[in-house]
Design a protein around this motif. Structure first.
Motif, PDB file in Angstrom:
ATOM      1  N   THR A   1       0.859  -1.192   0.000  1.00  0.00           N
ATOM      2  CA  THR A   1       0.000   0.000   0.000  1.00  0.00           C
ATOM      3  C   THR A   1       0.895   1.242   0.000  1.00  0.00           C
ATOM      4  N   ARG A   2       0.607   2.185  -0.870  1.00  0.00           N
ATOM      5  CA  ARG A   2       1.443   3.379  -1.005  1.00  0.00           C
ATOM      6  C   ARG A   2       1.367   4.231   0.258  1.00  0.00           C
ATOM      7  N   PHE A   3       2.510   4.806   0.650  1.00  0.00           N
ATOM      8  CA  PHE A   3       2.531   5.734   1.785  1.00  0.00           C
ATOM      9  C   PHE A   3       3.570   6.816   1.536  1.00  0.00           C
ATOM     10  N   THR A   4       3.499   7.870   2.314  1.00  0.00           N
ATOM     11  CA  THR A   4       4.381   9.029   2.126  1.00  0.00           C
ATOM     12  C   THR A   4       5.084   9.387   3.432  1.00  0.00           C
ATOM     13  N   SER A   5       6.134  10.191   3.300  1.00  0.00           N
ATOM     14  CA  SER A   5       6.834  10.717   4.464  1.00  0.00           C
ATOM     15  C   SER A   5       7.741  11.856   3.985  1.00  0.00           C
ATOM     16  N   THR A   6       8.051  12.783   4.892  1.00  0.00           N
ATOM     17  CA  THR A   6       8.894  13.930   4.540  1.00  0.00           C
ATOM     18  C   THR A   6      10.019  14.086   5.555  1.00  0.00           C
ATOM     19  N   VAL A   7      11.252  14.192   5.051  1.00  0.00           N
ATOM     20  CA  VAL A   7      12.431  14.383   5.890  1.00  0.00           C
ATOM     21  C   VAL A   7      12.940  15.808   5.675  1.00  0.00           C
ATOM     22  N   ARG A   8      13.412  16.418   6.751  1.00  0.00           N
ATOM     23  CA  ARG A   8      13.857  17.813   6.669  1.00  0.00           C
ATOM     24  C   ARG A   8      15.102  18.001   7.534  1.00  0.00           C
ATOM     25  N   LEU A   9      16.037  18.805   7.004  1.00  0.00           N
ATOM     26  CA  LEU A   9      17.225  19.187   7.769  1.00  0.00           C
ATOM     27  C   LEU A   9      17.075  20.662   8.125  1.00  0.00           C
ATOM     28  N   LEU A  10      16.861  20.940   9.408  1.00  0.00           N
ATOM     29  CA  LEU A  10      16.488  22.296   9.822  1.00  0.00           C
ATOM     30  C   LEU A  10      17.593  23.318   9.576  1.00  0.00           C
ATOM     31  N   VAL A  11      18.853  22.888   9.584  1.00  0.00           N
ATOM     32  CA  VAL A  11      19.961  23.838   9.389  1.00  0.00           C
ATOM     33  C   VAL A  11      20.609  23.677   8.017  1.00  0.00           C
TER      34      VAL A  11
ATOM     35  N   ILE B   1      11.393  -2.018   0.728  1.00  0.00           N
ATOM     36  CA  ILE B   1      10.587  -0.831   0.449  1.00  0.00           C
ATOM     37  C   ILE B   1      10.890  -0.337  -0.957  1.00  0.00           C
ATOM     38  N   LEU B   2       9.852  -0.172  -1.746  1.00  0.00           N
ATOM     39  CA  LEU B   2      10.009   0.396  -3.079  1.00  0.00           C
ATOM     40  C   LEU B   2      10.124   1.915  -2.996  1.00  0.00           C
ATOM     41  N   ASN B   3      10.838   2.513  -3.953  1.00  0.00           N
ATOM     42  CA  ASN B   3      10.985   3.972  -4.042  1.00  0.00           C
ATOM     43  C   ASN B   3      11.516   4.558  -2.728  1.00  0.00           C
ATOM     44  N   ASN B   4      12.585   3.949  -2.234  1.00  0.00           N
ATOM     45  CA  ASN B   4      13.082   4.292  -0.899  1.00  0.00           C
ATOM     46  C   ASN B   4      14.289   5.218  -0.905  1.00  0.00           C
ATOM     47  N   THR B   5      14.600   5.861  -2.036  1.00  0.00           N
ATOM     48  CA  THR B   5      15.687   6.836  -2.067  1.00  0.00           C
ATOM     49  C   THR B   5      15.180   8.140  -2.656  1.00  0.00           C
ATOM     50  N   GLY B   6      15.727   9.243  -2.167  1.00  0.00           N
ATOM     51  CA  GLY B   6      15.333  10.553  -2.668  1.00  0.00           C
ATOM     52  C   GLY B   6      16.432  11.569  -2.407  1.00  0.00           C
ATOM     53  N   THR B   7      16.444  12.639  -3.183  1.00  0.00           N
ATOM     54  CA  THR B   7      17.444  13.694  -3.046  1.00  0.00           C
ATOM     55  C   THR B   7      16.825  14.914  -2.391  1.00  0.00           C
ATOM     56  N   MET B   8      17.525  15.440  -1.400  1.00  0.00           N
ATOM     57  CA  MET B   8      17.004  16.608  -0.691  1.00  0.00           C
ATOM     58  C   MET B   8      17.069  17.838  -1.596  1.00  0.00           C
ATOM     59  N   GLU B   9      16.025  18.658  -1.552  1.00  0.00           N
ATOM     60  CA  GLU B   9      15.938  19.861  -2.365  1.00  0.00           C
ATOM     61  C   GLU B   9      15.756  21.076  -1.465  1.00  0.00           C
ATOM     62  N   TYR B  10      16.331  22.180  -1.918  1.00  0.00           N
ATOM     63  CA  TYR B  10      16.222  23.433  -1.155  1.00  0.00           C
ATOM     64  C   TYR B  10      15.145  24.309  -1.780  1.00  0.00           C
ATOM     65  N   HIS B  11      14.203  24.757  -0.953  1.00  0.00           N
ATOM     66  CA  HIS B  11      13.116  25.630  -1.395  1.00  0.00           C
ATOM     67  C   HIS B  11      13.413  27.023  -0.840  1.00  0.00           C
ATOM     68  N   SER B  12      13.846  27.905  -1.726  1.00  0.00           N
ATOM     69  CA  SER B  12      14.316  29.227  -1.282  1.00  0.00           C
ATOM     70  C   SER B  12      13.206  30.048  -0.634  1.00  0.00           C
ATOM     71  N   ALA B  13      11.963  29.865  -1.082  1.00  0.00           N
ATOM     72  CA  ALA B  13      10.867  30.659  -0.523  1.00  0.00           C
ATOM     73  C   ALA B  13      10.648  30.343   0.952  1.00  0.00           C
ATOM     74  N   THR B  14      10.793  29.065   1.321  1.00  0.00           N
ATOM     75  CA  THR B  14      10.558  28.647   2.709  1.00  0.00           C
ATOM     76  C   THR B  14      11.849  28.379   3.472  1.00  0.00           C
ATOM     77  N   ARG B  15      12.999  28.439   2.764  1.00  0.00           N
ATOM     78  CA  ARG B  15      14.304  28.168   3.370  1.00  0.00           C
ATOM     79  C   ARG B  15      14.371  26.750   3.938  1.00  0.00           C
TER      80      ARG B  15
ATOM     81  N   ASN C   1       5.868   7.998  -2.941  1.00  0.00           N
ATOM     82  CA  ASN C   1       5.361   6.733  -3.473  1.00  0.00           C
ATOM     83  C   ASN C   1       6.087   5.521  -2.897  1.00  0.00           C
ATOM     84  N   MET C   2       6.355   5.556  -1.610  1.00  0.00           N
ATOM     85  CA  MET C   2       6.973   4.381  -1.001  1.00  0.00           C
ATOM     86  C   MET C   2       5.926   3.280  -0.832  1.00  0.00           C
TER      87      MET C   2
END
Length: 791
Positions: free
Chosen positions: A339-349, A391-405, A413-414
Motif C-alpha cells: 500500500t502506497r505511503f508518504t513521508s517527509t524528511v527535513r534538515l532544519l539547518v 521498500i520500493l521507491n526508498n531513495t530521494g534527493t534533498m531539495e532546497y526551497h528558497s521561498a521557505t528556506r 510513493n513508497m
C-alpha cells in the motif's frame, strides 16, 4: 477533567471571579453540590422561544430540586445541609412556574465559568510560551553581540600582530646594521651607541607588544570558553527541550491530541545557533592561524586551549546537524503491505550551512526493534545496511526551497513489499511487533572540511497484511504513543498505567475522531468494562494492564476491550458523528441502567446505547408495553453495514412507536433535521422508479399501538437480519426476542417442498414453525428461482 474541578485549580483571583457569578437565584453551594449533575445536562440546547422546550425545562427544574433534596439528606455538614434545604425550597417557589429563568441563569453561569477557565489556561500557556520564546530570543541576541565583539577582538588582535611584525622587522634591520658597523674596519662608536639605544627602545616596545598579544589571545580564548558554555546551554534548550517537545507533540497527535506545530520557529532558532556556532568556529580557525604565524613560547600557550575549544565547537555543530535531521511528516504507524505511503524528511539547518550546494541523498529502510536498539547502542554512527523488509521507491534527493528556506525530501510513493518478522513468544502476535523506518544520509560542509552521517527513526510502526488486523495494530500504536517516555530503549513502554491516563487517551481519540469529548459518566462506564468490574467507586488510580486493554477478552465475549471501543469509535465517526455531537446518543450505558432510566419515563421514550455484545453496534432501547405491563425493549444492534443502506435518523423515523428521545425530547425535534427529504417519486432517467427501504419490527406494525405488541406477529415473512428490518434484541444476536418473553421464529423443514409461495407468505409463523433457522443463510435468489419454475 470536569469544569468544576478545573475551576478549583485556578489562581485565587480567577476563583474570586467565579464566586462573583453566583447569587441567591442560583447559590454557589448548589453548583458545588451538584457539579457533575449540572454539567451533564443540555442547558445550551434549551430555547425559551421554543414552546416544545418548555415541558423539558420544567422537568429539568423538578429533577434539580429532587437532586438538591437528595444531596441535603446525605450531607453531614450541618450548615451545608441547611443551605441546600433552603435552596430546594426557594427553587420550588420561584422556578416551578418559571423554569426558563433558572435554565438561563445556569446556562449563563456555565458559559462564564468556561470563559474564565479558558482565559486562565490560555494566559498560563501563553505566559510559559512567551517566557520560553523571550528567553531564547534574549540568549540568541546575547550570543550575536558576543560574536560581533569577538570578531572585533580578532581584528584588533590581527592589527596588533601586524604592528608587532613591522616593529620586529625594524628591530631586525637595526640589529643587522649594528652588526655590519661593528664588523667594519673603522666602526663609528657614537653611531653605534645611538643605533643600540634605538634598538633597545624598540625591543622594549616589542616585549610590551608581545605581552599584550599573549594577553589578548588568552582573554579572547577565555571569552570563547564562556561563549561555548552559553551556546551549549542554548542549544540544549532548543534541541533537548523545544525540539523534543515538538517530537512528543507529533507522537501524541497520532492519538488525536492538539499539535502546536511550531517547527518554523524551531528552525529559526536552530539556524541562528548554527550561524553563531559556525562563526565561532571560523574565528577559532583565524586565531589559531595567527598563533601559528607568530608563536610565543609561554607557560600557558593559547594554541592548546584553542584546539580543545575547536573540538568542542565541532562536537556542538555535529550534534546540531545530526539532531535537526528530522521527520517533518511521519509515515503511517499502521502500515499495510503493498500500500502506497508518504513521508517527509527535513534538515532544519541545511539551508544555513549550504548543504544544498551538494544535495545529499536519503535512503529509507525498515528495521526491527532489535536493530533499532543496536543502532542506539553503537559508539559511532555506522550506515545501516540491514533491514527487515523491502521498500520500493526508498531513495530521494534533498531539495532546497528558497521561498521557505527548507531543505527537505518528500517520499511520495513508497511501498512496503515484504516484511521479515521476529519469532513470537507466548501470546505475542504480529500486531504486537513494532518496527521503525530508518532514514539515513551523509554529506559534507565547509568545502568538505566537515563530513556528517545523519539518521533518524520514525515513530513505531505496526505492519499488517489484512484489514482485520487493523484494530489490534492501532491498540499497539495507541498505547505506545500515549505512554512512551523520552530517550527510552526502543520501543519499551510500561505494561500498566493508571486508568486516569488511559481514560485521557480514550477521550483524546474519541474527541479527535468525532468532535465531542467523553463525559465523566462515559469514562466511568468504560472503566467498569475495562476492569471487568462495575462495582468499583474510584477507578482513577487503579492500574490497567496492557493485557486488560488489548489482549484478554471481555467477560463472556470473544473480543477485547480495545476491539469493542475501536469498533464504537469507527461506527460513530463514519455514521453517527452529528448525532453524538448533538448529545442524542447516550451510548456508553449498561443495559440495566438504560432499563431503569426508561421505565421512569412515559411509554414511547427511547435512547441509543452501544451494544455490549456486537462490535460496532448501536441499539435502540424504548419503553413499551407487553401484555399490559410496562417493559423495556431493545432492537438488535445496527452496524455500519446497516447505515450504509439507511441512516439511523431515517430508521428512527420509520418506527412510529418511538416518540421521545430520553428524557422527553420529541423525536422529530432531535432527529428531524437529519431525515432524508421525501420527494415525489418520479421515474429516473433509466425509466425506473427508485424504491425506498422502510424499517419494520416483526410483530409491531409502524402504526400499531403499544397494546398490540408483541403478540401480533407480522403476516409477512421478515428476515430479522436484513437491512430493511429490525429485530428485538437481548444481547444475543442468535435469537429475536424481548427482554422477558421469548419469541423465537422457527420454520419447519417440510414447508418449502410442500407449500407454494403464497402459502408461505400467509402462514402463521408463530404457530406453524418449530425448527430454528438462521434467516441470514437463506439464498433468496435460489428461492425465487424455485418459485419461477413452479409457476
Amino acid at each position: 477533567m470536569a469544569l468544576w474541578a478545573k475551576l478549583q485549580e485556578l489562581p485565587e483571583e480567577a476563583q474570586h471571579s467565579v464566586q462573583m457569578l453566583y447569587s441567591d437565584h442560583f447559590p454557589i453551594v448548589v453548583r458545588a453540590a451538584l457539579a457533575h449533575w449540572i454539567e451533564e445536562k443540555p442547558w445550551n440546547d434549551l430555547d425559551m422561544d421554543n414552546p416544545q422546550h418548555e415541558h423539558y425545562a420544567k422537568s429539568l427544574v423538578n429533577s434539580m430540586i429532587r437532586e438538591i433534596q437528595a444531596k441535603a439528606n446525605t450531607e453531614n455538614n450541618f450548615l451545608m445541609r441547611l443551605q441546600l434545604t433552603d435552596s430546594a425550597k426557594n427553587f420550588e417557589i420561584n422556578y416551578i412556574n418559571n423554569p426558563f429563568f433558572l435554565v438561563n441563569t445556569v446556562k449563563k453561569c456555565l458559559q462564564k465559568e468556561m470563559k474564565i477557565v479558558q482565559q486562565a489556561e490560555n494566559h498560563f500557556a501563553f505566559d510559559i510560551k512567551k517566557d520560553t520564546d523571550q528567553e531564547i530570543a534574549e540568549e540568541l541576541e546575547f550570543l550575536r553581540r558576543r560574536t560581533q565583539e569577538s570578531e572585533e577582538d580578532v581584528r584588533k588582535m590581527q592589527q596588533e600582530q601586524e604592528q608587532f611584525l613591522i616593529q620586529y622587522q625594524e628591530s631586525q634591520k637595526r640589529h643587522t646594521y649594528i652588526q655590519q658597523l661593528t664588523n667594519s674596519t673603522q666602526p663609528n662608536a657614537e653611531l653605534l651607541s645611538k643605533l643600540q639605544k634605538d634598538k633597545d627602545a624598540l625591543d622594549s616596545a616589542l616585549r610590551h607588544r608581545a605581552a599584550s598579544l599573549v594577553q589578548m589571545r588568552n582573554v579572547w580564548v577565555d571569552k570563547h570558553f564562556d561563549t561555548f558554555n552559553s551556546l551549549n546551554r542554548l542549544q540544549m534548550k532548543v534541541l533537548d527541550e523545544e525540539l523534543i517537545r515538538w517530537k512528543r507533540g507529533q507522537q501524541l497527535a497520532g492519538n488525536g491530541a492538539f499539535f502546536d506545530n511550531n517547527l518554523e520557529k524551531i528552525q529559526e532558532w536552530c539556524e541562528c545557533v548554527a550561524d553563531v556556532t559556525w562563526q565561532t568556529r571560523q574565528q577559532l580557525e583565524r586565531v589559531l592561524s595567527l598563533c601559528t604565524q607568530l608563536p610565543f613560547q609561554t607557560q600557558h600557550s593559547p594554541v592548546d586551549r584553542i584546539a580543545i575549544l575547536k573540538k568542542q565547537i565541532n562536537n556542538l555543530l555535529s550534534n546540531l546537524v545530526t539532531t535537526t535531521f528530522i521527520l517533518e511528516k511521519q509515515p503511517p504507524q499502521v502500515m499495510k503491505t503493498n500500500t502506497r505511503f508518504t513521508s517527509t524528511v527535513r534538515l532544519l539547518v541545511g539551508g544555513r550551512l549550504n548543504v544544498h550546494m551538494n544535495p545529499p541523498q536519503v535512503k529509507v529502510s525498515i528495521i526491527s526493534e532489535a536493530q533499532a536498539n543496536n543502532i542506539l547502542k553503537a559508539d559511532k554512527v555506522v550506515m545501516m545496511n540491514e533491514s527487515s523488509g523491502e521498500i520500493l521507491n526508498n531513495t530521494g534527493t534533498m531539495e532546497y526551497h528558497s521561498a521557505t528556506r527548507q531543505l527537505s525530501v518528500n517520499f511520495r510513493n513508497m511501498q512496503l513489499r515484504k516484511i521479515k518478522r521476529a519469532e513470537k513468544k507466548g501470546t505475542e502476535s504480529v500486531m504486537d511487533e513494532k518496527f521503525s523506518l530508518f532514514f539515513q544520509s551523509q554529506f559534507s560542509i565547509g568545502g568538505g572540511e566537515l563530513s556528517f552521517q545523519v539518521w533518524t527513526l520514525s515513530l513505531p510502526v505496526v505492519v499488517i497484511v489484512h484489514g482485520n488486523q487493523e484494530p489490534h495494530a492501532w491498540a499497539t500504536v495507541t498505547w505506545d504513543n500515549a505512554f512512551a517516555e523520552s530517550n527510552r530503549i526502543p520501543f519499551a513502554v510500561p505494561d500498566k498505567v493508571t486508568w486516569q491516563r488511559v481514560g485521557d487517551v480514550l477521550n483524546m481519540k474519541f474527541k479527535a475522531a468525532v468532535g465531542r469529548e467523553l463525559t465523566s459518566d462515559n469514562l466511568r462506564f468504560l472503566a467498569g468494562k475495562a476492569f471487568r468490574n462495575t462495582q468499583i467507586q474510584d477507578y482513577d488510580n487503579l492500574c490497567l494492564t496492557w493485557g486488560q486493554f488489548s489482549k484478554e477478552p471481555l467477560s463472556e465475549r470473544n473480543f477485547t476491550f480495545w476491539e469493542w471501543f475501536y469498533a464504537i469509535l469507527k461506527v460513530t465517526k463514519d455514521h453517527l458523528r452529528q448525532l453524538w455531537n448533538d448529545g442524542s446518543i447516550i451510548g456508553f450505558i449498561g443495559r440495566k441502567q438504560a432499563e431503569e432510566m426508561l421505565l421512569q419515563r412515559p411509554k414511547g421514550t427511547f435512547l441509543l446505547r452501544y451494544s455490549d455484545s456486537e462490535l460496532g453496534g448501536i441499539t435502540i432501547a424504548w419503553h413499551g408495553e407487553n401484555q399490559e405491563r410496562s417493559e423495556v425493549f431493545m432492537l438488535q444492534p445496527f452496524t455500519s453495514r446497516d447505515f450504509a443502506i439507511r441512516g439511523l435518523p431515517d430508521r428512527i423515523n420509520d418506527l412510529k412507536h418511538l416518540l421521545y428521545l430520553y428524557p422527553d425530547i420529541p423525536k422529530d425535534q432531535a432527529f428531524g433535521k437529519y431525515y432524508t427529504p421525501i420527494t415525489e417519486n418520479q421515474p429516473q432517467l433509466n425509466g425506473y422508479i427508485k424504491p425506498v427501504l422502510v424499517i419494520q419490527i416483526p410483530g409491531l406494525g409502524n402504526n400499531c399501538s403499544f397494546d398490540s405488541y408483541p403478540n401480533t406477529p407480522q403476516s409477512v415473512l421478515h428476515n430479522p437480519h436484513s437491512p430493511g428490518d429490525a429485530s428485538l434484541y437481548h444481547e444475543n444476536p442468535a435469537s429475536v426476542r424481548s427482554n422477558s418473553t421469548d419469541h423465537t421464529m422457527n420454520i419447519g423443514s417440510q414447508i418449502l417442498p410442500d407449500m407454494d409461495y403464497g402459502d408461505i407468505m400467509n402462514m402463521d409463523l408463530a404457530s406453524d414453525m418449530d425448527v430454528p433457522v438462521d434467516f441470514s443463510t437463506i439464498n433468496v435468489s435460489d428461492l425465487m428461482g424455485v418459485y419461477d419454475k413452479q409457476n
